[in-house]
Every structure is written in structure tokens, then in C-alpha cells.
Design an enzyme around this catalytic site. Structure first.
Site, PDB file in Angstrom:
ATOM      1  N   CYS A  10       1.927  -7.517   1.549  1.00 53.50           N
ATOM      2  CA  CYS A  10       1.054  -6.719   2.414  1.00 53.50           C
ATOM      3  C   CYS A  10       0.879  -5.353   1.760  1.00 53.50           C
ATOM      4  O   CYS A  10       1.023  -5.224   0.539  1.00 53.50           O
ATOM      5  CB  CYS A  10       1.605  -6.638   3.843  1.00 53.50           C
ATOM      6  SG  CYS A  10       3.214  -5.835   3.993  1.00 53.50           S
ATOM      7  N   ASN A  13       4.943  -3.323   2.757  1.00 61.97           N
ATOM      8  CA  ASN A  13       6.157  -4.155   2.678  1.00 61.97           C
ATOM      9  C   ASN A  13       7.223  -3.691   3.669  1.00 61.97           C
ATOM     10  O   ASN A  13       8.416  -3.812   3.415  1.00 61.97           O
ATOM     11  CB  ASN A  13       6.731  -4.189   1.252  1.00 61.97           C
ATOM     12  CG  ASN A  13       7.819  -5.245   1.026  1.00 61.97           C
ATOM     13  OD1 ASN A  13       8.668  -5.083   0.164  1.00 61.97           O
ATOM     14  ND2 ASN A  13       7.809  -6.316   1.788  1.00 61.97           N
ATOM     15  N   CYS A  15       6.225  -3.983   7.351  1.00 57.96           N
ATOM     16  CA  CYS A  15       5.843  -4.572   8.650  1.00 57.96           C
ATOM     17  C   CYS A  15       5.549  -6.064   8.538  1.00 57.96           C
ATOM     18  O   CYS A  15       6.334  -6.898   8.982  1.00 57.96           O
ATOM     19  CB  CYS A  15       4.622  -3.851   9.225  1.00 57.96           C
ATOM     20  SG  CYS A  15       4.900  -2.106   9.579  1.00 57.96           S
ATOM     21  N   ARG A  16       4.406  -6.395   7.960  1.00 60.53           N
ATOM     22  CA  ARG A  16       3.959  -7.792   8.003  1.00 60.53           C
ATOM     23  C   ARG A  16       4.662  -8.705   7.015  1.00 60.53           C
ATOM     24  O   ARG A  16       5.117  -9.797   7.374  1.00 60.53           O
ATOM     25  CB  ARG A  16       2.436  -7.860   7.746  1.00 60.53           C
ATOM     26  CG  ARG A  16       1.610  -7.274   8.859  1.00 60.53           C
ATOM     27  CD  ARG A  16       0.176  -7.057   8.418  1.00 60.53           C
ATOM     28  NE  ARG A  16       0.088  -6.005   7.404  1.00 60.53           N
ATOM     29  CZ  ARG A  16      -1.014  -5.666   6.757  1.00 60.53           C
ATOM     30  NH1 ARG A  16      -2.122  -6.339   6.979  1.00 60.53           N
ATOM     31  NH2 ARG A  16      -0.990  -4.690   5.872  1.00 60.53           N
ATOM     32  N   SER A  17       4.733  -8.311   5.739  1.00 66.17           N
ATOM     33  CA  SER A  17       5.293  -9.249   4.757  1.00 66.17           C
ATOM     34  C   SER A  17       6.791  -9.496   4.946  1.00 66.17           C
ATOM     35  O   SER A  17       7.244 -10.623   4.691  1.00 66.17           O
ATOM     36  CB  SER A  17       4.954  -8.843   3.317  1.00 66.17           C
ATOM     37  OG  SER A  17       5.447  -7.578   2.981  1.00 66.17           O
ATOM     38  N   ASP A 125      -3.020  -5.263  10.445  1.00 68.59           N
ATOM     39  CA  ASP A 125      -1.945  -4.318  10.160  1.00 68.59           C
ATOM     40  C   ASP A 125      -1.466  -3.690  11.471  1.00 68.59           C
ATOM     41  O   ASP A 125      -2.242  -3.004  12.142  1.00 68.59           O
ATOM     42  CB  ASP A 125      -2.491  -3.235   9.222  1.00 68.59           C
ATOM     43  CG  ASP A 125      -1.411  -2.286   8.752  1.00 68.59           C
ATOM     44  OD1 ASP A 125      -0.301  -2.306   9.317  1.00 68.59           O
ATOM     45  OD2 ASP A 125      -1.681  -1.527   7.819  1.00 68.59           O
TER      46      ASP A 125
END
Ligand code: 4NP
Length: 154
Positions: A10, A13, A15-17, A125
């Protein structure tokens, strides 16, 4: 086929990934799939830091402790080390395409391309949004993790 090695990417690195990595590790372990997983960001602002506290909390809600994860920036070497690189959103995908070395061996795709009916979609995001955004992030990365494990195990 070589052992699958998946890299989730993401922007930050944090939050999402990391959530995608954790969801995939959990689903792979559950299925007995021998695979490795990591995550990285296209940006370098958060290198060396733990995931966002809201991502930590969301992972804990699903029984997963990701407090040991540390952010890192994606590197050209990643395109040779990993078999699959999964971009969380379309901008991440474009940024990865721009830095992919000529001898890249990893297959590069959008994470939600692997989920029926979500081809071409981005995982939004959640960083600047409300806390509830992290529950939606989890739902999406968890669906993708299940689909990836099914495809790789099958
Ligand atoms: P991520 O979220 O890409 O899901 O880790 C973000 C984290 C930090 C920033 C942007 C997105 N940031 O601008 O610092």
C-alpha cells in the site's frame, strides 16, 4: 511451482497492507498452505514504525497480534524475491509498475482483482478517515486473502 511468496503493498505500510498480510497468513495457516507473506509501502514516511493503532486494534478484534510488524519501503529486489506482488489500490499498482525492474519475475496485480465481482477495485485508504474505515478494510483484505489461498491451494 515454487513456494508462493506474497508481498502486499500500500502507500504507508501501516494500515492496509499489514492487515492484508495478517489476513493472508491466517488463512494460509488455516488451509495448511505453505507460503510466505510480507508487506511494504510505496512511500517511506513510516519506515521502521509499527502499524497504525487502529490497524492494531482491528487485527486484535480478529485474534491477530501484528504489533511486531515494522513498515518498510518496497524495493526493486522485491520484484525478484516474491512470486506475487499485490497492490492495495490502483495508485499503488501504477507506482509499482513505474519502479518494476526489467528482470522482474513477480506477477503484479491489484489485490481485489482476485475477488469475484471486484476486479479493478481499490481497497480505500482508511488513514485519514473514521475508525470504522478499518473494519471495511478488514472485510476487503480478508475476502481477498481467502480467494488467494483458494487459488494457490487449488
Ligand atoms: P496505508 O495508509 O497506505 O494503508 O498504510 C496510509 C498511511 C499513511 C499515510 C497514507 C496512507 N500517510 O500519508 O502518512
Amino acid at each position: 511451482m515454487p513456494r508462493p511468496a506474497l508481498l502486499f503493498v500500500c502507500l504507508g505500510n501501516i494500515c492496509r497492507s499489514p492487515l492484508a498480510e495478517a489476513a493472508f497468513r491466517e488463512e494460509a495457516a488455516r488451509a495448511g498452505l505453505d507460503a510466505t507473506a510480507d508487506s511494504a509501502g510505496t512511500g517511506d514516511w513510516h519506515v521502521g514504525t509499527a502499524p497504525d493503532r487502529r490497524a492494531l486494534a482491528e487485527a486484535l478484534r480478529h485474534g491477530l497480534d501484528i504489533s511486531g510488524y515494522r513498515a518498510r519501503q518496497v524495493s526493486p529486489e522485491d520484484f525478484r524475491r516474491f512470486t506475487h506482488i499485490l497492490a492495495l489500490d490502483r495508485q499503488n499498482l501504477a507506482d509499482l509498475q513505474a519502479i518494476a525492474p526489467a528482470d522482474a519475475t513477480a506477477s503484479l496485480s491489484l489485490l481485489l482483482d482476485h475477488v469475484d465481482g471486484r476486479k479493478g477495485c481499490s481497497v480505500a485508504d482508511p488513514y485519514f478517515g473514521a475508525d470504522e474505515g478499518f473494519a471495511e478494510t478488514w472485510r476487503e483484505v480478508h475476502l481477498a486473502a481467502q480467494a488467494l489461498v483458494r487459488a494457490l491451494a487449488g
